[in-house]
Scaffold this motif. Structure first.
Motif, PDB file in Angstrom:
ATOM      1  N   TYR A 191      10.020 -74.830 -55.541  1.00 44.02           N
ATOM      2  CA  TYR A 191      10.401 -75.078 -54.157  1.00 44.02           C
ATOM      3  C   TYR A 191      11.170 -73.925 -53.514  1.00 44.02           C
ATOM      4  CZ  TYR A 191       8.962 -79.824 -55.239  1.00 44.02           C
ATOM      5  OH  TYR A 191       8.230 -80.912 -55.619  1.00 44.02           O
ATOM      6  N   ASN A 192      12.188 -73.431 -54.188  1.00 42.47           N
ATOM      7  CA  ASN A 192      13.012 -72.394 -53.574  1.00 42.47           C
ATOM      8  C   ASN A 192      13.670 -71.561 -54.669  1.00 42.47           C
ATOM      9  OD1 ASN A 192      14.785 -70.798 -52.183  1.00 42.47           O
ATOM     10  ND2 ASN A 192      16.067 -72.461 -51.402  1.00 42.47           N
ATOM     11  N   PRO A 193      13.232 -70.320 -54.863  1.00 37.16           N
ATOM     12  CA  PRO A 193      13.835 -69.489 -55.913  1.00 37.16           C
ATOM     13  C   PRO A 193      15.333 -69.293 -55.716  1.00 37.16           C
ATOM     14  CG  PRO A 193      11.819 -68.480 -55.057  1.00 37.16           C
ATOM     15  CD  PRO A 193      12.146 -69.625 -54.146  1.00 37.16           C
ATOM     16  N   GLY A 194      15.786 -69.404 -54.480  1.00 35.50           N
ATOM     17  CA  GLY A 194      17.211 -69.237 -54.205  1.00 35.50           C
ATOM     18  C   GLY A 194      17.949 -70.542 -54.065  1.00 35.50           C
ATOM     19  N   VAL A 195      17.490 -71.599 -54.748  1.00 34.80           N
ATOM     20  CA  VAL A 195      18.081 -72.922 -54.566  1.00 34.80           C
ATOM     21  C   VAL A 195      19.549 -72.944 -54.981  1.00 34.80           C
ATOM     22  CG1 VAL A 195      17.324 -73.772 -56.844  1.00 34.80           C
ATOM     23  CG2 VAL A 195      17.772 -75.393 -54.985  1.00 34.80           C
ATOM     24  N   ALA A 196      19.918 -72.213 -56.032  1.00 33.88           N
ATOM     25  CA  ALA A 196      21.313 -72.222 -56.470  1.00 33.88           C
ATOM     26  C   ALA A 196      22.216 -71.642 -55.384  1.00 33.88           C
ATOM     27  CB  ALA A 196      21.468 -71.440 -57.771  1.00 33.88           C
ATOM     28  N   ALA A 197      21.795 -70.523 -54.804  1.00 32.82           N
ATOM     29  CA  ALA A 197      22.586 -69.913 -53.731  1.00 32.82           C
ATOM     30  C   ALA A 197      22.653 -70.833 -52.519  1.00 32.82           C
ATOM     31  CB  ALA A 197      21.988 -68.566 -53.338  1.00 32.82           C
ATOM     32  N   ALA A 198      21.553 -71.542 -52.230  1.00 27.54           N
ATOM     33  CA  ALA A 198      21.538 -72.470 -51.100  1.00 27.54           C
ATOM     34  C   ALA A 198      22.525 -73.612 -51.322  1.00 27.54           C
ATOM     35  CB  ALA A 198      20.123 -73.021 -50.896  1.00 27.54           C
ATOM     36  N   LEU A 199      22.602 -74.111 -52.550  1.00 26.30           N
ATOM     37  CA  LEU A 199      23.536 -75.194 -52.861  1.00 26.30           C
ATOM     38  C   LEU A 199      24.980 -74.720 -52.770  1.00 26.30           C
ATOM     39  CD1 LEU A 199      21.569 -76.751 -55.850  1.00 26.30           C
ATOM     40  CD2 LEU A 199      22.036 -77.875 -53.662  1.00 26.30           C
ATOM     41  N   VAL A 200      25.226 -73.497 -53.180  1.00 26.66           N
ATOM     42  CA  VAL A 200      26.571 -72.936 -53.059  1.00 26.66           C
ATOM     43  C   VAL A 200      26.950 -72.808 -51.583  1.00 26.66           C
ATOM     44  CG1 VAL A 200      27.965 -70.865 -53.442  1.00 26.66           C
ATOM     45  CG2 VAL A 200      26.529 -71.757 -55.280  1.00 26.66           C
ATOM     46  N   ARG A 201      25.978 -72.401 -50.738  1.00 26.44           N
ATOM     47  CA  ARG A 201      26.240 -72.313 -49.292  1.00 26.44           C
ATOM     48  C   ARG A 201      26.544 -73.683 -48.718  1.00 26.44           C
ATOM     49  NH1 ARG A 201      22.113 -68.889 -49.058  1.00 26.44           N
ATOM     50  NH2 ARG A 201      20.663 -70.470 -48.306  1.00 26.44           N
ATOM     51  N   THR A 202      25.783 -74.686 -49.168  1.00 21.48           N
ATOM     52  CA  THR A 202      26.027 -76.061 -48.711  1.00 21.48           C
ATOM     53  C   THR A 202      27.462 -76.479 -49.020  1.00 21.48           C
ATOM     54  OG1 THR A 202      23.709 -76.700 -48.977  1.00 21.48           O
ATOM     55  CG2 THR A 202      25.339 -78.478 -49.032  1.00 21.48           C
ATOM     56  N   ALA A 203      27.924 -76.164 -50.231  1.00 25.67           N
ATOM     57  CA  ALA A 203      29.296 -76.514 -50.613  1.00 25.67           C
ATOM     58  C   ALA A 203      30.301 -75.821 -49.702  1.00 25.67           C
ATOM     59  CB  ALA A 203      29.544 -76.128 -52.070  1.00 25.67           C
ATOM     60  N   SER A 204      30.051 -74.560 -49.392  1.00 31.63           N
ATOM     61  CA  SER A 204      30.969 -73.813 -48.530  1.00 31.63           C
ATOM     62  C   SER A 204      31.027 -74.418 -47.132  1.00 31.63           C
ATOM     63  CB  SER A 204      30.524 -72.354 -48.460  1.00 31.63           C
ATOM     64  OG  SER A 204      31.372 -71.611 -47.612  1.00 31.63           O
ATOM     65  N   LEU A 205      29.864 -74.770 -46.570  1.00 34.51           N
ATOM     66  CA  LEU A 205      29.829 -75.383 -45.234  1.00 34.51           C
ATOM     67  C   LEU A 205      30.509 -76.748 -45.247  1.00 34.51           C
ATOM     68  CD1 LEU A 205      26.168 -74.428 -44.252  1.00 34.51           C
ATOM     69  CD2 LEU A 205      28.271 -73.488 -43.273  1.00 34.51           C
ATOM     70  N   ALA A 206      30.272 -77.519 -46.310  1.00 36.52           N
ATOM     71  CA  ALA A 206      30.906 -78.838 -46.405  1.00 36.52           C
ATOM     72  C   ALA A 206      32.429 -78.705 -46.499  1.00 36.52           C
ATOM     73  CB  ALA A 206      30.359 -79.599 -47.615  1.00 36.52           C
ATOM     74  N   ARG A 207      32.904 -77.677 -47.222  1.00 35.53           N
ATOM     75  CA  ARG A 207      34.355 -77.477 -47.324  1.00 35.53           C
ATOM     76  C   ARG A 207      34.956 -77.134 -45.966  1.00 35.53           C
ATOM     77  NH1 ARG A 207      33.082 -74.991 -52.058  1.00 35.53           N
ATOM     78  NH2 ARG A 207      33.363 -72.893 -51.201  1.00 35.53           N
ATOM     79  N   GLU A 208      34.226 -76.364 -45.150  1.00 35.88           N
ATOM     80  CA  GLU A 208      34.718 -76.071 -43.801  1.00 35.88           C
ATOM     81  C   GLU A 208      34.876 -77.356 -43.000  1.00 35.88           C
ATOM     82  OE1 GLU A 208      32.465 -73.200 -41.663  1.00 35.88           O
ATOM     83  OE2 GLU A 208      32.591 -71.674 -43.227  1.00 35.88           O
ATOM     84  N   THR A 209      33.868 -78.228 -43.106  1.00 42.72           N
ATOM     85  CA  THR A 209      33.920 -79.503 -42.389  1.00 42.72           C
ATOM     86  C   THR A 209      35.077 -80.355 -42.885  1.00 42.72           C
ATOM     87  OG1 THR A 209      31.531 -79.466 -42.043  1.00 42.72           O
ATOM     88  CG2 THR A 209      32.616 -81.596 -41.850  1.00 42.72           C
ATOM     89  N   ILE A 210      35.222 -80.431 -44.192  1.00 42.69           N
ATOM     90  CA  ILE A 210      36.299 -81.220 -44.778  1.00 42.69           C
ATOM     91  C   ILE A 210      37.659 -80.644 -44.389  1.00 42.69           C
ATOM     92  CG2 ILE A 210      37.408 -81.850 -46.956  1.00 42.69           C
ATOM     93  CD1 ILE A 210      35.034 -83.598 -46.209  1.00 42.69           C
ATOM     94  N   GLY A 211      37.762 -79.320 -44.339  1.00 43.23           N
ATOM     95  CA  GLY A 211      39.020 -78.697 -43.943  1.00 43.23           C
ATOM     96  C   GLY A 211      39.427 -79.090 -42.537  1.00 43.23           C
ATOM     97  N   ALA A 212      38.448 -79.076 -41.611  1.00 42.29           N
ATOM     98  CA  ALA A 212      38.741 -79.481 -40.234  1.00 42.29           C
ATOM     99  C   ALA A 212      39.119 -80.958 -40.172  1.00 42.29           C
ATOM    100  CB  ALA A 212      37.530 -79.201 -39.342  1.00 42.29           C
ATOM    101  N   LEU A 213      38.412 -81.787 -40.946  1.00 46.34           N
ATOM    102  CA  LEU A 213      38.706 -83.219 -40.983  1.00 46.34           C
ATOM    103  C   LEU A 213      40.111 -83.466 -41.529  1.00 46.34           C
ATOM    104  CD1 LEU A 213      37.663 -86.167 -40.696  1.00 46.34           C
ATOM    105  CD2 LEU A 213      36.822 -85.970 -43.053  1.00 46.34           C
ATOM    106  N   GLU A 214      40.474 -82.744 -42.585  1.00 48.66           N
ATOM    107  CA  GLU A 214      41.804 -82.929 -43.177  1.00 48.66           C
ATOM    108  C   GLU A 214      42.908 -82.526 -42.204  1.00 48.66           C
ATOM    109  OE1 GLU A 214      41.595 -80.675 -46.766  1.00 48.66           O
ATOM    110  OE2 GLU A 214      40.831 -82.372 -47.946  1.00 48.66           O
ATOM    111  N   GLN A 215      42.682 -81.444 -41.471  1.00 49.82           N
ATOM    112  CA  GLN A 215      43.689 -80.989 -40.521  1.00 49.82           C
ATOM    113  C   GLN A 215      43.897 -82.012 -39.409  1.00 49.82           C
ATOM    114  OE1 GLN A 215      42.824 -77.138 -38.876  1.00 49.82           O
ATOM    115  NE2 GLN A 215      44.825 -76.904 -37.929  1.00 49.82           N
ATOM    116  N   ALA A 216      42.792 -82.517 -38.865  1.00 49.29           N
ATOM    117  CA  ALA A 216      42.898 -83.520 -37.797  1.00 49.29           C
ATOM    118  C   ALA A 216      43.522 -84.808 -38.324  1.00 49.29           C
ATOM    119  CB  ALA A 216      41.517 -83.800 -37.208  1.00 49.29           C
ATOM    120  N   SER A 217      43.169 -85.195 -39.544  1.00 51.40           N
ATOM    121  CA  SER A 217      43.679 -86.440 -40.123  1.00 51.40           C
ATOM    122  C   SER A 217      45.166 -86.347 -40.430  1.00 51.40           C
ATOM    123  CB  SER A 217      42.905 -86.788 -41.398  1.00 51.40           C
ATOM    124  OG  SER A 217      41.539 -86.976 -41.111  1.00 51.40           O
TER     125      SER A 217
END
Length: 442
Positions: A191-217
């Motif tokens: 499916y995607n030779p770069g799937v591991a890197a894509a999953l790492v990017r997903t984690a980074s983007l999710a952490r940004e979202t969680i960081g904003a959520l934590e700050q507002a909360s």
């Protein structure tokens, strides 16, 4: 992760990742003024585990870094992976405190990050779960989290350095191993030779979202919460006015400040969202060491139950301290002439000669009823609900009993006994007053 000058406890299993981490930190130690300590945790799950410990001791000796070995017993009743991880982290935290380490370094890599994100995706995690392994969490740091395992192994080989292989890392009974050796290679090949890197990017983007959520909360938590003795109380109306993910995060942060260390997977967030759902949960539930409970318009998170009122004789005249609730019951006898019946709820008057004895103050009892002023008989439970007394405080409401009759539910309702009339000669006045701060239990 490091500013320089820290004491760092390095978790070294003997595998390639942790060996690479130790060599990296050792190479930085002089320039960064790092004081390194190593802890190897022996889970006693493999017959060759003692050999791994000796390998780590020898590695530490070559590098001039002190090594300790913690032998732990893993609870096998639940998930072996989760139990081993919990025991390992507990051992590392204990040892860090013992050696005065400000940081605990782990050798997690980008491959571990990709595996974690994919594993949590398969398990149905939310955004927090997809944020994966945090590079920094409290004292824990993961300096290798952006590096691939293959690159580290290649560097170790180039430098002529060895490591040990843990055969349990290939055991297919563990979900992570199936993700690592079956699912990720399939996704990469088909499916995607770069799937591991894509999953790492997903984690980074999710952490940004969680960081904003934590700050507002955090801002909402400071605005909404009322802190008590190892407890936090919030109004449900204010919580329900927030977006549901924000409200759940407010509760999660309240639980965390109270000391909850429960892993907040999807089940925990579903539980938190129940708090402000309609209908609200009727029973308390646990989130780690924190009990979450809803009563009427309030939600409460606490690590201890409020102390129930114990039974005491009422000193007449005099003062009976009720330290469990931070109040005192004052009793005074006065002549009826020119006495004005009090209007405030915290003060009540009786015909002193028309009350049975003894007079005691205590908590409610199951099934009790009050013959109220005016003649109607009501269940205490109903009266407390109508008065909007939260469930957790109902055993703390002072119930004054004369003989066998309830004469006053402190601050809420007077009983029918001992009515002051034109024939009354002496008045017994009872009043609930706050205890001075110096009189409260420490």
């Amino acid at each position: 992760m490091l500013a320089g000058g820290e004491a760092v406890l390095v978790a070294v299993s003997g595998g390639a990742d942790s060996v690479a981490l130790l060599h990296l930190l050792a190479s930085l130690a002089t320039e960064w003024r790092l004081r390194l300590h190593v802890l190897h945790v022996d889970h006693q799950l493999r017959t060759e585990s003692a050999t791994d410990a000796e390998f780590v001791r020898a590695l530490g000796a070559r590098l001039g870094i002190p090594v300790d070995v913690a032998t732990i017993t893993v609870d096998r009743r639940d998930s072996l992976e989760a139990a081993a991880r919990a025991a390992r982290y507990a051992a590392l935290e204990t040892h860090a405190a013992r050696v005065g380490a400000e940081r605990i370094a782990f050798g997690h890599t980008a491959d571990d990050q990709a595996e974690t994100v994919l594993m949590r995706l398969v398990q149905g995690a939310g955004v927090r779960g997809l944020s994966g392994i945090p590079p920094v969490r409290g004292p824990i740091i993961r300096p290798l989290i952006e590096l691939r395992r293959s690159a580290l192994e290649a560097e170790l080989r180039r430098a002529g350095l060895t490591w040990v292989e843990d055969q349990t890392n290939r055991d297919p009974k563990f979900l992570r191993n199936r993700i690592r050796h079956e699912l990720l290679p399939l996704l990469s090949a088909s499916y995607n030779p770069g799937v591991a890197a894509a999953l790492v990017r997903t984690a980074s983007l999710a952490r940004e979202t969680i960081g904003a959520l934590e700050q507002a909360s955090a801002a909402e938590l400071d605005r909404l919460v009322v802190w008590g003795d190892r407890a936090a109380t919030l109004r449900l109306e204010a919580l329900r006015a927030l977006p549901r993910p924000l409200a759940a995060e407010v509760l999660r942060q309240a639980a965390a400040r109270l000391g909850s260390r429960a892993p907040l997977r999807a089940w925990a967030h579903r539980g938190l969202k129940r708090v402000f759902g309609v209908p609200a949960p009727r029973r308390p539930f646990k989130l780690g060491r924190v009990t979450v409970e809803v009563s009427g318009a309030l939600a409460r998170l606490a690590t201890v139950s409020p102390a129930a009122l114990i039974e005491r004789p009422v000193t007449v005249p005099g003062r009976t301290e009720l330290p469990e609730i931070g109040q005192a019951l004052e009793a005074r006898l006065v002549g009826a002439d020119a006495y004005a019946i009090p209007r405030e709820a915290s003060r009540v008057a009786f015909d002193a000669d028309d009350l049975a004895t003894p007079l005691v103050v205590r908590a409610r009892r199951r099934g009790e009823r009050l013959v109220a002023f005016g003649g109607a008989e009501r269940r205490l439970k109903t009266l407390l609900i109508e008065a909007k007394v939260p469930r957790w405080d109902r055993d703390r409401v002072p119930v004054v009993v004369a003989g066998s009759a309830i004469v006053w539910i402190g601050g809420l309702r007077r009983g029918a006994a001992g009515r002051v009339t034109a024939r009354t000669r002496r008045v017994l006045e009872l009043a609930l007053v706050p205890l001075a701060q110096s009189d409260l239990p420490q």
